[in-house]
Design a protein around this motif. Sequence first.
Motif, mmCIF file in Angstrom:
data_model
loop_
_atom_site.group_PDB
_atom_site.id
_atom_site.type_symbol
_atom_site.label_atom_id
_atom_site.label_comp_id
_atom_site.label_asym_id
_atom_site.label_seq_id
_atom_site.Cartn_x
_atom_site.Cartn_y
_atom_site.Cartn_z
ATOM 1 N N LYS A 1 0.862 -1.188 0.000
ATOM 2 C CA LYS A 1 0.000 0.000 0.000
ATOM 3 C C LYS A 1 0.899 1.240 0.000
ATOM 4 O O LYS A 1 0.741 2.164 0.806
ATOM 5 N N ASN B 1 1.165 3.699 -1.879
ATOM 6 C CA ASN B 1 0.624 5.019 -2.207
ATOM 7 C C ASN B 1 0.207 5.782 -0.959
ATOM 8 O O ASN B 1 0.096 7.009 -0.973
ATOM 9 N N HIS C 1 -1.594 -2.568 -5.231
ATOM 10 C CA HIS C 1 -2.032 -2.125 -3.919
ATOM 11 C C HIS C 1 -2.994 -3.157 -3.337
ATOM 12 O O HIS C 1 -3.733 -3.823 -4.074
#
Length: 362
Positions: A192, A194, A223
């Motif tokens: 994850k 981002n 993700h």
Amino acid sequence: MTTTKDTPRRLGLLLGDGIGPEIVPAARLCVDAAIAASGAPAVEWAEFPLGADAIRTHGTPVPDETLAGLDTVDAWLLGPHDSVSYPEPHRSRLNPSGTLRKHFDLFANIRPARVFAGAASVVDDADLVIVRENTEGFYADRNTFAGTGEFMPTPDVAIAHGIVTRVASERIAREAFELAMRRRKHVTIVHKANVLMLTTGLFRDACRSVAKDYPEVTVDDFHIDAMTVHLVRRAKDFDVIVTENMFGDILSDLTGALAGSLGIAPSVNSSATHAMAQAAHGSAPDIAGRDIANPIAMILSSAMVLDWLSGRANDPRLNEAARRIEDGVNAAVLAGRATPDFGGTDGTASFADAVAEQIASA
């Protein structure tokens, strides 16, 4: 422990709670049948106390004698635990499986998900493996030397810290790439980055670094939220999925259900020196003692631990025994044998008998 190929292997048994005393003996039956069929020396079994019974007899769910005893065996089978029902202070402490994983540094949690021919499933043709980092992340008590990963500065504020290190990320990545080299040569990194840019970003980048040593392996990454959608829509496109602790726990439950039932979801927890077979599902206390629990996950977990032991002991007979267990389960399911959760009418014991018969007659 000094061993040769003709030395009997010693395997530990920890029955656990709930359905554990039903599914662990089912796995033992199948291991014994497969070992006999493969020509390897008979297994010597050693049972150790763990769980609610151990609290009653030893005052703790994981007695010191159990930890010491497990250090004397080649590997062991762990039944599920029902730690939420333990009396305090045991309920609030690290649960038995977490204690064993931490004590023996079982950093790799390997969780396959495969659709059985002739059985109902949510997706078609899935055959993948979740490779889960087992020591870090956001899971309290597994990633700290002392204390926990959760604390409350006030009654209305709870804080958790997650730890990701390059060393742990690279060693689980190497497990994933080595496994992929024996399969379809495709690794998917789940993160994850981002949002959790530093922690899961480090995990992603460490996996990519290890990937350079495996140019034959195709690598992609997603993700975690997108990955759940991809698995539902096209699980058959994935081979080996490597991810951090909590994401791996969640994804493996999803993939087990997609393949047909959590009752068929096996796993092994391992390091370079120790291995623990453990079904991915829980203790199911609501059906305990009713002879309806699905033993497939525990049986296949025992096959995984034999496969691990085969590599460590350089004994191909143990690998053959593992394949015989897998083939026996496949043949039994294809013949219409299954417990109620998997669409059949067999009991736990009768299904295990059916698998053992398939192993013996193959």
